[in-house]
Design an enzyme around this catalytic site. Structure first.
Site, mmCIF file in Angstrom:
data_model
loop_
_atom_site.group_PDB
_atom_site.id
_atom_site.type_symbol
_atom_site.label_atom_id
_atom_site.label_comp_id
_atom_site.label_asym_id
_atom_site.label_seq_id
_atom_site.Cartn_x
_atom_site.Cartn_y
_atom_site.Cartn_z
ATOM 1 C CG ASP A 111 -0.299 -0.097 2.531
ATOM 2 O OD1 ASP A 111 -0.065 0.950 3.169
ATOM 3 O OD2 ASP A 111 -0.014 -1.229 2.969
ATOM 4 C CD GLU B 237 -3.394 4.886 10.843
ATOM 5 O OE1 GLU B 237 -2.343 4.678 11.475
ATOM 6 O OE2 GLU B 237 -3.593 4.500 9.670
#
Length: 386
Positions: free
Chosen positions: A21, A109
């Site tokens: 990613d 997050e």
């Protein structure tokens, strides 16, 4: 061919796709090198808050052109439900024009001073809005600690992409399983500058799966069949049957190469057999010569015949076909026909053809439909044909 050196052994699981990613941090990425190194999937950051990632559009187009399966993720900065809904809609506006292969991913997050209840409300609002707008169930990204201590079971309706480093099997918290496993943030990948997030993915991250009941994610040929099916190069023998172990007839590889070359059958030609246009094209291109004026389209193709077809197609496309392998380690080397010897040597050198054992090449053995998918997919990888 290149192979990925794994940092640690991975626990037994459904068939994994090697992936990574990325965001703007590495700068310009050579996705051709990434693809050639054996990676299957790349998740690309589309944006954060109400800001587009500066490399998003470049990464999206070049990764797709390189033949990678692509997905997009979004870094959520919302602190309330309304902001979460707005950011989800912004994410959709960024990706709606792209043909993505993997489910959009929610990356939330950083929580500030929010309570666990507020965190879950924001996350759920973003995920639900994203699903409503795209009609695709998103993936939810979390580290292993938050998966255990922060997230409510209400979020488990979304497949989990979990970050858990230096372990062979990740902790999934309230989720029973994972669809993505980010196992390091210090990976090294050809074509990418600096440390890279590396991942394993299962077919659960894909927006659509194979319709065939006789092809399972654990099958050794699953990824190859998936790629050819998604590229509309190879179909099943029926809507829900692929018949992987059935023999591949001579017309099948010719039809795949015909489609790979950008041709389609004439829609206004009636009474044409499914392979007619492909075989005529192959004859004109010098790829399929036939025998005594006959092509034998429904005869099962042998391993050496398939090597010849692939070699002639590569030569027709002006690809490099100069490599040759020494076949002396195979005890049945002499079984290779004289008319196919150079082509088989090339196929082995290019890692398109493996021995059926360490010492047997079995050049005259029949090719199954699964074998055909694997060899075509390897050909496309070696020559970077997307």
């Amino acid at each position: 061919m290149c192979f990925i050196c794994l940092l640690h052994p991975i626990a037994a699981h459904a068939a994994e796709f090697a992936g990574l990613d990325v965001s703007f941090w590495p700068g310009t990425i050579d996705f051709d090198e990434v693809h050639d190194a054996g990676y299957d999937i790349v998740y690309i950051r589309a944006g954060y808050g109400l800001t587009e990632d500066s490399q998003f559009q470049t990464n999206a187009s070049t990764a797709k052109e390189a033949g990678l399966l692509i997905g997009f993720y979004f870094y959520v900065t919302a602190t309330d439900v309304y902001s979460a809904e707005q950011q989800a809609k912004y994410f959709v506006s960024l990706i709606e024009e792209y043909d993505y292969d993997c489910r959009p991913a929610v990356d939330f997050e950083q929580f500030g001073s929010l309570s666990n209840d507020e965190i879950n409300q924001v996350a759920l609002a973003f995920a639900q809005t994203l699903e409503t707008e795209t009609q695709v169930t998103p993936v939810f990204y979390s580290d292993a600690s938050n998966a255990s201590s922060v997230w409510d079971e209400a979020l488990t309706v979304y497949p989990l992409w979990v970050a858990d480093y230096d372990v062979s099997s990740p902790s999934t918290g309230v989720w029973s399983d994972w669809a993505g496993f980010q196992y390091t943030d210090e990976g090294s990948v050809p074509g990418v500058s600096g440390d890279t997030d590396l991942d394993y993915y299962t077919s659960a991250v894909l927006t659509s799966d194979l319709p065939f009941l006789d092809v399972q994610t654990s099958d050794w040929f699953y990824k190859d069949v998936l790629r050819l099916y998604r590229k509309q190069l190879m179909n099943g023998i029926s809507a829900d049957e692929f018949a992987p172990y059935a023999g591949a007839v001579r017309a099948a590889p010719i039809t795949i190469l015909y489609r790979l070359d950008g041709f389609t059958a004439f829609k206004d030609v009636t009474g044409s057999i499914w392979y007619t246009d492909a075989v005529l094209w192959a004859k004109q291109a010098g790829i399929a010569m036939g025998t005594n004026d006959y092509f034998y389209p429904n005869r099962v193709i042998s391993r050496e015949e398939l090597c010849v077809f692939l070699y002639r197609y590569a030569d027709y496309r002006s690809y490099d076909v100069t490599k040759r392998a020494d076949l002396s380690k195979y005890t049945d080397e002499s079984d290779v026909a004289d008319w196919a010897l150079s082509e088989v040597e090339w196929a082995v050198a290019m890692d398109l053809l493996d021995g059926t054992t360490d010492t047997m090449l079995s050049p005259t053995a029949n090719v199954s439909r699964a074998d055909l998918a694997v060899m075509i997919d390897r050909f496309m990888t070696v020559y970077d044909v997307s």
